[in-house]
Design a protein around this motif. Structure first.
Motif, mmCIF file in Angstrom:
data_model
loop_
_atom_site.group_PDB
_atom_site.id
_atom_site.type_symbol
_atom_site.label_atom_id
_atom_site.label_comp_id
_atom_site.label_asym_id
_atom_site.label_seq_id
_atom_site.Cartn_x
_atom_site.Cartn_y
_atom_site.Cartn_z
ATOM 1 N N ARG A 151 -8.511 -8.128 -6.199
ATOM 2 C CA ARG A 151 -8.694 -8.859 -7.513
ATOM 3 C C ARG A 151 -8.323 -7.834 -8.696
ATOM 4 N NH1 ARG A 151 -12.758 -7.713 -10.477
ATOM 5 N NH2 ARG A 151 -13.889 -6.331 -8.715
ATOM 6 N N MET A 152 -8.551 -6.449 -8.580
ATOM 7 C CA MET A 152 -8.300 -5.653 -9.520
ATOM 8 C C MET A 152 -6.849 -5.502 -9.896
ATOM 9 S SD MET A 152 -10.911 -2.556 -8.240
ATOM 10 C CE MET A 152 -10.443 -1.314 -9.507
ATOM 11 N N LEU A 153 -6.004 -5.505 -9.072
ATOM 12 C CA LEU A 153 -4.576 -5.373 -9.131
ATOM 13 C C LEU A 153 -4.074 -6.816 -9.804
ATOM 14 C CD1 LEU A 153 -3.379 -3.857 -5.854
ATOM 15 C CD2 LEU A 153 -2.843 -2.969 -8.030
ATOM 16 N N VAL A 154 -4.288 -7.969 -9.288
ATOM 17 C CA VAL A 154 -3.908 -9.126 -10.003
ATOM 18 C C VAL A 154 -4.046 -9.335 -11.427
ATOM 19 C CG1 VAL A 154 -3.681 -10.202 -7.808
ATOM 20 C CG2 VAL A 154 -5.599 -10.530 -9.110
ATOM 21 N N GLU A 155 -5.309 -8.673 -11.914
ATOM 22 C CA GLU A 155 -5.671 -8.725 -13.216
ATOM 23 C C GLU A 155 -4.845 -7.785 -14.264
ATOM 24 O OE1 GLU A 155 -9.984 -8.064 -13.310
ATOM 25 O OE2 GLU A 155 -10.442 -10.257 -12.441
ATOM 26 N N GLU A 156 -4.075 -6.812 -13.582
ATOM 27 C CA GLU A 156 -3.495 -5.703 -14.375
ATOM 28 C C GLU A 156 -2.312 -6.155 -14.964
ATOM 29 O OE1 GLU A 156 -3.554 -1.773 -13.866
ATOM 30 O OE2 GLU A 156 -4.569 -1.818 -11.761
ATOM 31 N N LYS A 157 -1.636 -5.715 -15.924
ATOM 32 C CA LYS A 157 -0.141 -5.941 -16.345
ATOM 33 C C LYS A 157 0.577 -5.342 -15.403
ATOM 34 C CE LYS A 157 -1.280 -6.235 -21.421
ATOM 35 N NZ LYS A 157 -1.004 -5.832 -22.892
ATOM 36 N N LEU A 158 1.538 -5.947 -15.034
ATOM 37 C CA LEU A 158 2.485 -5.486 -14.227
ATOM 38 C C LEU A 158 3.438 -4.134 -14.996
ATOM 39 C CD1 LEU A 158 4.382 -5.784 -11.768
ATOM 40 C CD2 LEU A 158 6.016 -7.117 -12.884
ATOM 41 N N SER A 159 3.724 -4.150 -16.077
ATOM 42 C CA SER A 159 4.280 -3.134 -16.708
ATOM 43 C C SER A 159 3.399 -1.721 -16.728
ATOM 44 C CB SER A 159 4.384 -3.251 -18.188
ATOM 45 O OG SER A 159 3.307 -3.671 -18.944
ATOM 46 N N ASP A 160 2.067 -2.002 -16.573
ATOM 47 C CA ASP A 160 0.886 -0.758 -16.543
ATOM 48 C C ASP A 160 1.005 -0.256 -15.264
ATOM 49 O OD1 ASP A 160 0.020 -1.158 -19.284
ATOM 50 O OD2 ASP A 160 -1.683 -2.269 -18.509
ATOM 51 N N VAL A 161 0.946 -1.070 -14.062
ATOM 52 C CA VAL A 161 1.296 -0.584 -12.722
ATOM 53 C C VAL A 161 2.694 0.083 -12.453
ATOM 54 C CG1 VAL A 161 1.130 -1.410 -10.360
ATOM 55 C CG2 VAL A 161 -0.294 -2.258 -11.763
ATOM 56 N N LEU A 162 3.675 -0.541 -12.989
ATOM 57 C CA LEU A 162 5.126 0.121 -12.735
ATOM 58 C C LEU A 162 5.283 1.441 -13.364
ATOM 59 C CD1 LEU A 162 7.241 -3.024 -12.852
ATOM 60 C CD2 LEU A 162 6.790 -1.587 -10.850
ATOM 61 N N GLU A 163 4.479 1.868 -14.526
ATOM 62 C CA GLU A 163 4.371 3.135 -15.314
ATOM 63 C C GLU A 163 4.249 4.009 -14.436
ATOM 64 O OE1 GLU A 163 2.134 4.946 -19.062
ATOM 65 O OE2 GLU A 163 1.970 2.679 -18.889
ATOM 66 N N VAL A 164 3.570 3.851 -13.250
ATOM 67 C CA VAL A 164 3.219 5.059 -12.248
ATOM 68 C C VAL A 164 4.448 5.429 -11.722
ATOM 69 C CG1 VAL A 164 1.715 5.920 -10.361
ATOM 70 C CG2 VAL A 164 0.882 4.144 -11.917
ATOM 71 N N SER A 165 5.280 4.639 -11.430
ATOM 72 C CA SER A 165 6.472 5.114 -10.601
ATOM 73 C C SER A 165 7.676 5.302 -11.597
ATOM 74 C CB SER A 165 7.136 3.901 -9.638
ATOM 75 O OG SER A 165 7.386 2.811 -10.361
ATOM 76 N N ASP A 166 7.643 4.835 -12.798
ATOM 77 C CA ASP A 166 8.503 5.091 -13.844
ATOM 78 C C ASP A 166 8.575 6.529 -14.317
ATOM 79 O OD1 ASP A 166 9.466 2.528 -13.857
ATOM 80 O OD2 ASP A 166 8.014 1.774 -15.502
ATOM 81 N N HIS A 167 7.246 6.755 -14.122
ATOM 82 C CA HIS A 167 7.333 8.441 -14.859
ATOM 83 C C HIS A 167 6.623 9.265 -13.868
ATOM 84 C CE1 HIS A 167 7.909 6.847 -18.697
ATOM 85 N NE2 HIS A 167 6.610 5.872 -18.613
ATOM 86 N N ASN A 168 6.666 8.823 -12.615
ATOM 87 C CA ASN A 168 6.178 10.027 -11.619
ATOM 88 C C ASN A 168 5.004 10.712 -11.711
ATOM 89 O OD1 ASN A 168 8.160 9.345 -9.333
ATOM 90 N ND2 ASN A 168 9.657 10.361 -10.477
ATOM 91 N N LEU A 169 3.801 9.845 -12.368
ATOM 92 C CA LEU A 169 2.743 10.714 -12.709
ATOM 93 C C LEU A 169 1.910 11.222 -11.640
ATOM 94 C CD1 LEU A 169 1.238 7.527 -15.011
ATOM 95 C CD2 LEU A 169 2.605 9.659 -15.736
ATOM 96 N N THR A 170 1.314 12.284 -11.851
ATOM 97 C CA THR A 170 0.444 13.084 -10.866
ATOM 98 C C THR A 170 -0.865 12.252 -10.920
ATOM 99 O OG1 THR A 170 -0.688 14.516 -12.728
ATOM 100 C CG2 THR A 170 1.377 15.235 -11.806
ATOM 101 N N ILE A 171 -1.748 12.469 -10.112
ATOM 102 C CA ILE A 171 -2.757 11.904 -9.806
ATOM 103 C C ILE A 171 -4.053 12.412 -10.918
ATOM 104 C CG2 ILE A 171 -4.161 13.675 -8.555
ATOM 105 C CD1 ILE A 171 -4.385 10.086 -7.996
#
Length: 870
Positions: free
Chosen positions: A311-331
């Motif tokens: 439920r939390m995921l489907v409410e998120e913007k796709l671009s926000d979730v992809l930002e993690v892999s785009d920038h290889n963010l640390t935790i």
């Protein structure tokens, strides 16, 4: 013949086996081997009963119940009335005679003085078996103790692990989100887009074809992407079969989220458990805490987490979730950025809520402005109101019309065109010039200051000294009631006479508070007498009026009476008013001696009727068949009796006479609601904000009607609007004018009339001549449909102020009514009911469209001969 020797043989073997088991059980518990005599003494009672018990079980189970009874009966036993257990006991006792087995002798023979070695061997075998069972018992108790400790520590593990899960729920979500981000990025970069293509003769009926590549910018939210097709198929089990479906990314990622939750979170929780608890757990369970232990302890919590994270995921913007892999963010970076995104979403949702609130407030303001003010009860303070209340045929209308005649000017408003026509003719005959105005006709009398019309023709712009409003109790009619409300509260007259049943008194007193000058209650001069005997058609007498509730039943009943030698007039709702008037005149002039009618007879028709007979007590009200209300019954029954002619009005019923009599003489409930409907003023206010009637209908549905009112459902208006929605008619015609045409009072359920309406509307917007109504010669139904078609044409002509043409078509319609009258006389004489399946003649009062024989044939075909029993 019973095989008692075989039964004896099985019983002996079973007894021996039972005794050996008992010996082992007794000897196994002894530290030293007792002698046989000790065993025989200690177990004397058991050994003695062993044979009898075994015999009874085997004998009863080996012989059927029937044979057991036969056996006892042949030996002279009277077993009738015996309980089954008593019979079994008696059977076992009788069959055992001569079949005894001496268990003591057998035991002594087997293990006595000459066979002590056998007895010692049996003892050793019993001790070994006892020792084995004891070992198994101890191992089981030890394992149970371990399991109990493990269960206790599993519960303890839950108490330790659950708070860790709760505290770190967001952190764990970020770990799942990171994994999902990488997978989403991979899928979008490498996978194709699919669409469904119709492909008959396949299991799925459709096939999937590629439609380019997936692009992240096509999706606003994760949920938008989840609805894409993967190119695969999935299956679901319903109650009866497997359904094959095309797979979506939602299907795939639900499994992905589940796997990651069970893979990542238990390990992280295990790492967060205190060392002291882990050590204590190991000491008491002889095992270390494992990932599976965590899963078992938190099974329900982890299962809930799947749906919470999804439920939390489907409410998120796709671009926000992809930002993690785009920038290889640390935790840590991931957590900081996620908090920022949550705050951005919170602010956006707050802005949206505020905007929605403003929209709701604005919508409510518009609803109040457009609709609300229209229904404020505000009768003219300078107007004097006089109420005439009572049952049917009590002189209410007669008294009110006397005031109208004396006035210099005035208006009479009726529920029916026929009643308006009747008053129009009466006033002109009495030397009071009066014009007629209904939706379908206008008769303008020179110098007339009086007007008679239907209540829908009321206009507050017209004024007069006296206004008479008839049948005011119809204010509660869901579709037409608002016309009475407008006429009563906004009549532009010095004096308003309101005529209605007693049931409307409370509402009128509230509605006209402070402006009522007189209230007259009327009682019948002629009493009503109810005949409690069941009426039969053969009992018809002159001056009877028989009541049914459909046109078909009217014609059926009239045909039956004509065949029996009666001369009959008929009245039903869809009958042209001119034809109805001729039918009435025939009855008044004694050219006919019986009337068959629907409840249309109850509305303002004063006829020389001696007796009202209700052949039916139920009517269809547009939604369901229901029992007549008390007011409806009084309206109909009140037509019985005529002062100076029939000084007692008689009422009879074809069934339930006692119940109907109670209903007839019961006190009516006060009318508590009146109907409201849109007005032209509302539409003008609506135009200030909107430009299509679809929105108007939506707003009408949202408008909360004031207390004590019910909204018209606008069924016809909505239905006709769907025919012109998004057409040139809607585009070219002003809203107020279009709504006026939607309101035209005609039978829109008749397909040919609806087509005529659409054609006329097209002609208006295209500035062409109105299509002439279709005239069909032939049967009564066709002629009546032609009459309705002319009526609809006249509605258009009068609305467009084309009176010369309207006068011509009124003459055509008048000629048509003569044909209808003549055809009605002929059809009524030859009218007969036939089975719609086989054309066989049906009884005049048959309740169904097919005969009983055809009904039974259909039933047999549907259910099978074996199930048909009548």
């Amino acid at each position: 013949m019973l095989e008692l020797e075989a039964i004896q043989s099985r019983a002996i073997e079973k007894t021996k086996h039972t005794l050996l088991q008992d010996i082992k059980s007794v000897l196994g518990e002894q530290d030293e081997c007792p002698d046989l005599e000790t065993y025989l003494t200690d177990r004397h009672s058991f050994i003695k009963k062993a044979w009898g018990t075994t015999w009874r079980k085997i004998a009863v189970s080996s012989v059927s119940k029937k044979n057991r009874k036969s056996y006892l009966t042949e030996r002279g036993f009277e077993i009738k009335g015996y309980k089954p257990q008593a019979i079994d006991k008696l059977f076992a006792k009788e069959t055992r005679k001569g079949m005894e087995f001496d268990a003591f002798s057998w035991l002594k023979e087997q293990y006595g003085n000459g066979n002590k070695a056998e007895w010692l061997s049996l003892y050793e075998e019993a001790r070994a078996e006892f020792a084995r069972k004891e070992e198994e018992r101890k191992e089981k108790e030890q394992q149970q103790s371990i399991n109990d400790r493990k269960t206790r520590y599993q519960l303890q593990l839950n108490l330790e692990a659950a708070p860790i899960l709760e505290v770190n729920k967001e952190l764990y979500y970020l770990h799942i989100r990171e994994q999902l981000s990488h997978q989403l990025s991979k899928d979008i970069k490498t996978n194709s887009k699919y669409i469904e293509n119709y492909a008959p003769h396949t299991e799925l009926e459709d096939e999937l074809i590629k439609n380019g590549d997936l692009t992240r910018h096509d999706y606003e939210t994760v949920n938008d992407f989840f609805q894409e097709l993967t190119g695969g198929v999935s299956s679901e089990l319903d109650r009866y079969s497997t359904i094959i479906l095309f797979e979506t990314y939602e299907d795939v990622y639900e499994v992905f989220i589940t796997d990651k939750i069970y893979e990542i979170i238990p390990t992280m929780i295990m790492d967060n458990l205190s060392a002291a608890f882990k050590e204590e757990y190991k000491n008491y369970t002889n095992a270390s805490v494992t990932r599976m232990d965590i899963i078992k302890a938190l099974r329900s919590d982890l299962s809930d987490l799947v749906y919470e994270y999804k439920r939390m995921l489907v409410e998120e913007k796709l671009s926000d979730v992809l930002e993690v892999s785009d920038h290889n963010l640390t935790i840590e970076e991931h957590q900081e950025r996620y908090q920022q995104q949550l705050e951005e979403r919170r602010l956006q949702q707050e802005r949206e809520r505020e905007e929605k609130k403003k929209l709701i407030e604005e919508e409510q303001r518009q609803l109040n402005y457009i609709f609300g003010a229209e229904y404020e009860m505000d009768p003219r303070k300078e107007t004097e109101y006089i109420l005439h209340l009572g049952d049917t045929n009590t002189g209410k209308t007669y008294t009110a019309l006397k005031s109208l005649k004396k006035a210099a000017s005035g208006n009479y408003l009726a529920p029916l065109r026929l009643l308006a026509l009747e008053v129009f003719e009466k006033l002109n005959k009495d030397g009071v010039p009066c014009s007629l105005k209904t939706g379908e006709e206008e008769k303008i009398v020179e110098d007339a200051q009086h007007m008679a019309g239907t209540v829908e023709m009321f206009s507050e712009l017209e004024h007069g000294d006296v206004t008479v409003i008839d049948e005011a109790q119809m204010i509660q009619d869901r579709d037409r009631g608002f016309s009475w409300y407008k006429a009563i509260t906004r009549a532009n007259a010095k004096q308003v006479h309101v005529i209605g049943s007693l049931s409307i008194r409370s509402m009128l007193e509230e509605m006209l508070d402070g402006v009522i000058s007189e209230i007259h209650e009327y009682e019948r001069d002629i009493p009503l007498k109810v005949d409690l005997r069941k009426f039969k058609i053969e009992q018809v007498k002159p001056a009877d009026a028989l009541i049914v509730f459909s046109r078909k039943k009217v014609l059926q009943t009239a045909a039956k009476l004509e065949k029996d030698g009666h001369k009959v007039s008929v009245i039903y709702g869809s009958m042209p008013p001119e034809t109805r008037r001729k039918q009435i005149e025939q009855f008044i002039n004694r050219e006919t001696n019986v009337i068959v009618s629907t409840d249309a007879i109850g509305m303002g028709l004063n006829l020389p009727i001696r007796r009202i007979v209700l052949l039916e007590n139920m009517k269809f009200d547009g939604q369901k068949r229901r029992l007549l209300t008390s007011q409806e019954l009084k309206q109909i029954a009140g037509r019985a009796g005529r002062k100076g002619l029939y000084n007692v009005g008689e009422v009879a019923f074809a069934k339930d006479a006692k119940q109907m009599r109670e209903l007839l003489f019961s006190t009516d409930e006060q009318i508590s609601k009146f109907s409201i409907a849109p007005t032209s003023d509302m539409l003008r206010r609506f135009k200030e904000y909107h430009h299509d009637l679809g929105t108007f209908f939506d707003m009408w549905a949202k408008f909360k009607n004031p207390k004590g009112t019910q909204k018209s459902n606008l069924a016809q208006e909505r239905e006709l609007y769907e025919e012109v929605k998004d057409t040139l008619i809607e585009a070219k015609m002003p809203i107020v004018d279009l709504y006026g045409y939607l309101q035209l009072p005609f039978s829109a359920k008749e397909n040919s009339l609806k087509k005529q309406w659409i054609a006329s509307m097209n002609a208006i917007v295209n500035r062409e001549e109105l299509p002439e109504p279709r005239m069909i010669e032939g049967s009564l139904e066709k002629l009546e449909l032609s009459y309705k078609a002319i009526g609809l044409h006249l509605l258009f002509l009068y609305r467009m102020d084309r009176r010369p043409e309207a006068i011509y078509w009124e003459r055509v319609r008048e000629e048509l009514t003569d044909k209808i009258h003549n055809v009605l006389r002929k059809d009524m004489k030859k009218f007969k009911r036939t089975c719609s399946a086989c054309s066989k003649d049906l009884p005049w009062n048959h309740d169904h469209a097919i005969c009983d024989s055809c009904f039974h044939k259909r039933f047999r075909r549907r259910h099978g001969d074996e199930d048909f029993n009548y």
